[in-house]
Design a protein around this motif. Structure first.
Motif, PDB file in Angstrom:
ATOM      1  N   VAL A 148       0.871  -1.162   0.000  1.00 22.04           N
ATOM      2  CA  VAL A 148       0.000   0.000   0.000  1.00 22.04           C
ATOM      3  C   VAL A 148       0.916   1.222   0.000  1.00 22.04           C
ATOM      4  O   VAL A 148       1.806   1.326   0.843  1.00 22.04           O
ATOM      5  N   ASP A 176       2.971   4.766   0.246  1.00 20.65           N
ATOM      6  CA  ASP A 176       3.293   5.678   1.347  1.00 20.65           C
ATOM      7  C   ASP A 176       4.151   6.795   0.793  1.00 20.65           C
ATOM      8  O   ASP A 176       5.059   6.555  -0.005  1.00 20.65           O
ATOM      9  N   ASN A 222      -5.283  -3.487   1.459  1.00 23.64           N
ATOM     10  CA  ASN A 222      -4.720  -3.067   2.735  1.00 23.64           C
ATOM     11  C   ASN A 222      -3.501  -3.922   3.043  1.00 23.64           C
ATOM     12  O   ASN A 222      -3.195  -4.880   2.326  1.00 23.64           O
ATOM     13  N   GLY A 230      -9.526   4.719  -2.211  1.00 27.64           N
ATOM     14  CA  GLY A 230      -8.527   3.902  -1.533  1.00 27.64           C
ATOM     15  C   GLY A 230      -8.986   3.503  -0.145  1.00 27.64           C
ATOM     16  O   GLY A 230      -8.766   2.365   0.300  1.00 27.64           O
ATOM     17  N   HIS A 252      -4.167   6.441  -5.000  1.00 30.20           N
ATOM     18  CA  HIS A 252      -3.743   6.781  -3.644  1.00 30.20           C
ATOM     19  C   HIS A 252      -3.044   8.145  -3.736  1.00 30.20           C
ATOM     20  O   HIS A 252      -1.832   8.264  -3.551  1.00 30.20           O
ATOM     21  N   THR A 294      -5.248   2.770  -7.549  1.00 31.16           N
ATOM     22  CA  THR A 294      -6.043   1.756  -6.858  1.00 31.16           C
ATOM     23  C   THR A 294      -6.775   0.956  -7.927  1.00 31.16           C
ATOM     24  O   THR A 294      -6.728   1.311  -9.110  1.00 31.16           O
TER      25      THR A 294
END
Length: 373
Positions: free
Chosen positions: A18, A20, A46, A258, A288, A296
């Motif tokens: 996911v 970041d 997730n 998301g 995202h 996504t």
């Protein structure tokens, strides 16, 4: 260190995660190298989803997978790490790459502070050996640590590289875009105009920041809004809890694609309870975006049909402002649970600010307002 160097040192050919913002260099590197490729790179719903997917990869190939995530995702991996990967269960090796938001001593947003404090401790509690990479960490240090990690992985245990702010460099530039015409900030302005004095619960990321700035621009109070600055994917459940507890008050939930994907089971619970005073709006840009813009899968699925299958009595999708305004007005007049998908472009203002009130102040003001309704 250069992101290419980290990739080469790890030596894995399968990544799932996911996105970041702290790992933007890695995310862009993977998108540039693989794109979305079921054999090499998958962006999952997730972090627990990623961990299970990685386990399946290992079972089929005997190879060691890599799972990347923000440290907030550690909570989502606890169950599969403890009851699936752990060497006392199936002994499935995995390399985690974790963006260290809220590292002690480094300024960050309030939702990251405590998570940052316990990042390494949680890994220790899960028996995951870790190594922090900073901007001054050398390739040789990472190589030496990876050599140690290989023996740990061979024993069916898991390891983690914790990435400090600014540690990874030299990422390729990747342009994320879609063909939608409405911007999220303008969509939120239209929602605010129709919702009037109804309370709004908004999702994690730029949506809440844009809602806050919309109130500022309108010279309105922030008491109407609960800004879900953390706990991605849970704003709709917060809204459900509020709506069920205050049935005479209409609540609006501003959600993101998301976030919806991260805990989609929440929609089934909402649809089953059918609160007639809840309007659930999903602003869908298929990305995202708050953490960099990686895609996504929301552009490839039919959220309206999903909502209907979950029991929402009314669900619709719009992609222009005329239809949006009509849909918002209709939603406000309905005496039933409403789901509205709003197709959105990718992008936000460069000068987008952050809330100037604390999370605690936001909660107290919102609760006091709702109490009086």
């Amino acid at each position: 260190m250069k992101v290419q160097s980290l990739f080469d040192i790890i030596g894995s050919d399968f990544y799932t995660g996911v996105p970041d913002s702290q790992l933007k260099a890695l995310c862009n590197f993977l998108m540039d190298k693989y794109g979305i490729d079921p054999h090499h790179h998958i962006i999952a719903a997730n972090e627990g989803n990623c961990t299970a997917l990685a386990a399946g990869y290992h079972l089929a190939t005997r190879k060691v997978p890599v799972v990347y995530m923000q440290n907030s995702g550690e909570g989502n991996i606890i169950n599969p790490v403890a009851s699936l990967l752990n060497d006392k269960v199936y002994a499935i090796p995995c390399i985690f790459i974790i963006g260290w938001r809220g590292e002690p001593g480094i300024h960050d947003e309030p939702q990251h502070i405590y998570q940052g404090e316990v990042t390494v401790k949680l890994l220790e509690d899960m028996c995951i050996s870790s190594f922090a990479i900073g901007s001054d960490t050398t390739d040789e240090e990472v190589k030496e640590k990876m050599d140690e990690f290989r023996s740990i992985l061979a024993g069916g245990k898991d390891v983690a590289f914790v990435i400090r702010k600014g540690a990874l460099t030299d990422a390729p530039k990747v342009n994320y875009h879609n063909d939608n015409v409405m911007t999220r900030e303008e969509i939120i302005k239209h929602i605010v105009a129709v919702s009037d004095s109804d309370p709004i619960i908004s999702t994690t990321g730029k949506a809440s920041r844009e809602l806050f700035e919309t109130r500022v621009a309108n010279n309105q109070s922030h008491k109407y809004d609960f800004l879900t600055v953390g706990s991605m994917g849970h704003s709709s459940s917060i809204a459900l809890g509020a709506a069920l507890s205050k049935p005479d008050v209409r609540f609006w939930c501003i959600d993101g694609d998301g976030a919806v994907l991260m805990h989609m089971g929440a929609m089934a619970v909402i649809g089953s309870n059918k609160p007639s005073n809840l309007i659930h709006i999903v602003i869908n840009n298929g990305a995202h975006e708050t953490v960099g813009g990686m895609p996504t899968v929301a552009s490839n699925i039919d959220l309206v049909k999903i909502a209907e299958a979950c029991g929402y009595p009314y669900a619709a999708s719009v992609d222009n402002f005329d239809d949006l305004d009509k849909a918002l007005r209709d939603a406000k007049e309905k005496d039933e649970l409403v789901f509205l998908e709003v197709k959105c472009s990718i992008g936000a203002r460069e000068d987008l600010g952050r809330p100037t009130t604390t999370a605690l102040e936001n909660k107290q003001n919102f609760m006091e307002y709702v109490k009086g309704l």
